[in-house]
Design a protein around this motif. Structure first.
Motif, PDB file in Angstrom:
ATOM      1  N   LEU A 182     -50.840  -3.050  23.525  1.00  0.00           N
ATOM      2  CA  LEU A 182     -49.575  -3.717  23.804  1.00  0.00           C
ATOM      3  C   LEU A 182     -48.493  -3.349  22.804  1.00  0.00           C
ATOM      4  O   LEU A 182     -47.319  -3.230  23.169  1.00  0.00           O
ATOM      5  N   GLY A 229     -47.069  -8.913  26.586  1.00  0.00           N
ATOM      6  CA  GLY A 229     -48.018 -10.019  26.557  1.00  0.00           C
ATOM      7  C   GLY A 229     -48.773 -10.121  27.868  1.00  0.00           C
ATOM      8  O   GLY A 229     -48.895  -9.146  28.614  1.00  0.00           O
ATOM      9  N   THR A 230     -49.261 -11.323  28.156  1.00  0.00           N
ATOM     10  CA  THR A 230     -50.093 -11.563  29.329  1.00  0.00           C
ATOM     11  C   THR A 230     -49.474 -12.667  30.180  1.00  0.00           C
ATOM     12  O   THR A 230     -49.077 -13.712  29.645  1.00  0.00           O
ATOM     13  N   ARG A 241     -51.668  -7.745  31.773  1.00  0.00           N
ATOM     14  CA  ARG A 241     -50.921  -7.333  30.573  1.00  0.00           C
ATOM     15  C   ARG A 241     -49.638  -6.633  31.036  1.00  0.00           C
ATOM     16  O   ARG A 241     -49.678  -5.693  31.834  1.00  0.00           O
ATOM     17  N   ASP A 251     -42.792 -17.215  21.358  1.00  0.00           N
ATOM     18  CA  ASP A 251     -44.198 -17.013  21.731  1.00  0.00           C
ATOM     19  C   ASP A 251     -44.406 -17.144  23.230  1.00  0.00           C
ATOM     20  O   ASP A 251     -45.508 -16.929  23.735  1.00  0.00           O
ATOM     21  N   THR A 252     -43.345 -17.479  23.949  1.00  0.00           N
ATOM     22  CA  THR A 252     -43.395 -17.613  25.404  1.00  0.00           C
ATOM     23  C   THR A 252     -42.089 -17.059  25.968  1.00  0.00           C
ATOM     24  O   THR A 252     -41.016 -17.298  25.399  1.00  0.00           O
ATOM     25  N   ILE A 283     -44.806 -15.474  30.360  1.00  0.00           N
ATOM     26  CA  ILE A 283     -45.614 -14.532  29.578  1.00  0.00           C
ATOM     27  C   ILE A 283     -45.988 -15.158  28.244  1.00  0.00           C
ATOM     28  O   ILE A 283     -45.112 -15.665  27.513  1.00  0.00           O
ATOM     29  N   ALA A 284     -47.277 -15.148  27.928  1.00  0.00           N
ATOM     30  CA  ALA A 284     -47.738 -15.464  26.580  1.00  0.00           C
ATOM     31  C   ALA A 284     -47.494 -14.217  25.740  1.00  0.00           C
ATOM     32  O   ALA A 284     -48.166 -13.197  25.904  1.00  0.00           O
ATOM     33  N   VAL A 285     -46.509 -14.288  24.862  1.00  0.00           N
ATOM     34  CA  VAL A 285     -46.010 -13.102  24.164  1.00  0.00           C
ATOM     35  C   VAL A 285     -46.950 -12.690  23.046  1.00  0.00           C
ATOM     36  O   VAL A 285     -47.304 -13.506  22.180  1.00  0.00           O
ATOM     37  N   ALA A 286     -47.362 -11.440  23.061  1.00  0.00           N
ATOM     38  CA  ALA A 286     -48.177 -10.878  21.984  1.00  0.00           C
ATOM     39  C   ALA A 286     -47.320 -10.174  20.949  1.00  0.00           C
ATOM     40  O   ALA A 286     -47.710 -10.057  19.786  1.00  0.00           O
ATOM     41  N   VAL A 312     -40.461  -7.754  25.458  1.00  0.00           N
ATOM     42  CA  VAL A 312     -41.686  -8.425  25.040  1.00  0.00           C
ATOM     43  C   VAL A 312     -42.887  -7.765  25.703  1.00  0.00           C
ATOM     44  O   VAL A 312     -42.767  -7.112  26.747  1.00  0.00           O
TER      45      VAL A 312
END
Length: 322
Positions: free
Chosen positions: A119, A69-70, A86, A101-102, A32-35, A67
């Motif tokens: 989100l 993210g996408t 998402r 961030d991941t 996941i690319a964390v938002a 978390v």
């Protein structure tokens, strides 16, 4: 990837920003690319070395877990339909892995975020929303009852206020400071400042000297003990936190006149978490539940965020944003 590492137990300054290799998802996992990453008092207590045994970790470790993210990569055996979705997730297995961030998460820990729901708002519901629903399932409230929520505008407390009001209860939010009083009132609750010496008298006045029927206590300590004294005979006490540093002490006499459940109830909730998360996400997407998101902090400012949590300088849910 960029992550926050707790290098040892101690004060907030043990949290350091580090660079680590970007992980690849394994079988049954996604990346996941964390938002945004969720934070709370539990993270701060674990970091201090005083966390519950059930969340035992050894430094160095990456704090957090929740978390949003996408999905940007999938492991073996994972359907490609997750790519670009998402999601909310609990990173890793057990506690840890969220302040980055991941993140890597198993597919059985994934929840698609409904269209139209941001989100940040969704993340504020992952842990706190499901727990709020569980607390009300364990200790239901009825229309016309008087309910005290302490604290009333924390990440979990603001959701308890909204859900109890939806059941038709009179809700009194115990908060600290004028900003939180205003937020509680905006949520439709009566509000009292528990730092005021006469806050118990204010609660009695708000209930017509009846006392309260239900207390949801996330503070513990002296405030929790005062809340117990505000319960009318036959009332129900639900303890879910100890942000003060100590659980609420309840004597034998009060246990005889009240129904009491304490923090031992929390692990009982976990098996039903997926059902409850889906429920609160649907309620929020429909506009019936509006989580209060407070301050968002850059990932590098995790130590400042923890200091604010410990000093109770926050409202609603605090988030880290990579």
């Amino acid at each position: 990837m960029r992550a926050i590492m707790a290098t040892r137990f101690g004060a907030p300054d043990v949290l350091d920003l580090v660079e680590l290799p970007t992980p690849d998802p394994g079988p049954g996992e996604v990346r996941i690319a964390v938002a945004a990453a969720g934070m709370g008092w539990l993270d701060a207590r674990i970091r201090s070395g005083d966390g519950p045994d059930v969340f035992a970790v050894k430094p160095p470790y990456i704090p957090g877990g929740a978390v949003a993210g996408t999905v940007d990569a999938v492991g073996a055996g994972v359907d490609d339909h997750w790519l670009g979705t998402r999601v909310l997730a609990q990173a890793g297995s057990g506690y840890g892995g969220g302040y980055a961030d991941t993140a890597i998460a198993a597919t059985d820990n994934l929840f698609p975020v409904p269209d139209g729901l941001g989100l940040h708002s969704a993340l504020a519901l992952l842990d706190d929303g499901s727990t709020a629903v569980a607390l009300l399932e364990k200790t239901p409230v009825r229309a016309g009852e008087r309910v005290l929520v302490a604290p009333g505008v924390g990440g979990l407390g603001n959701l308890l206020v909204q859900l109890a009001r939806a059941e038709g209860a009179q809700v009194i939010a115990a908060v600290r400071g004028p900003e939180k009083l205003a937020i509680a009132q905006d949520l439709g609750a009566d509000a009292v400042d528990y730092s005021a010496p006469d806050w118990g008298t204010q609660v009695h006045d708000l209930t017509g000297n009846h006392g309260v029927d239900v207390v949801f206590d996330g503070l513990g300590g002296d405030v929790g003990a005062a809340a117990v004294a505000l319960l009318a005979d036959g009332g129900r006490f639900s303890g879910y936190g100890m942000a003060s540093g100590a659980e609420t002490t309840i004597g034998d006499a009060d246990r005889q006149r009240l129904t009491v459940v304490d923090m031992a109830q929390l692990p009982e909730f976990w098996p039903e978490t997926p059902r409850r998360v889906k429920h609160v996400l649907a309620e929020a997407a429909a506009g019936r539940l509006q989580p209060v998101v407070g301050r968002t902090y850059p990932l590098a400012d995790a130590a400042e965020a923890h200091a604010d949590i410990e000093a109770r300088r926050f409202v609603g849910k605090s988030l880290l944003v990579p």
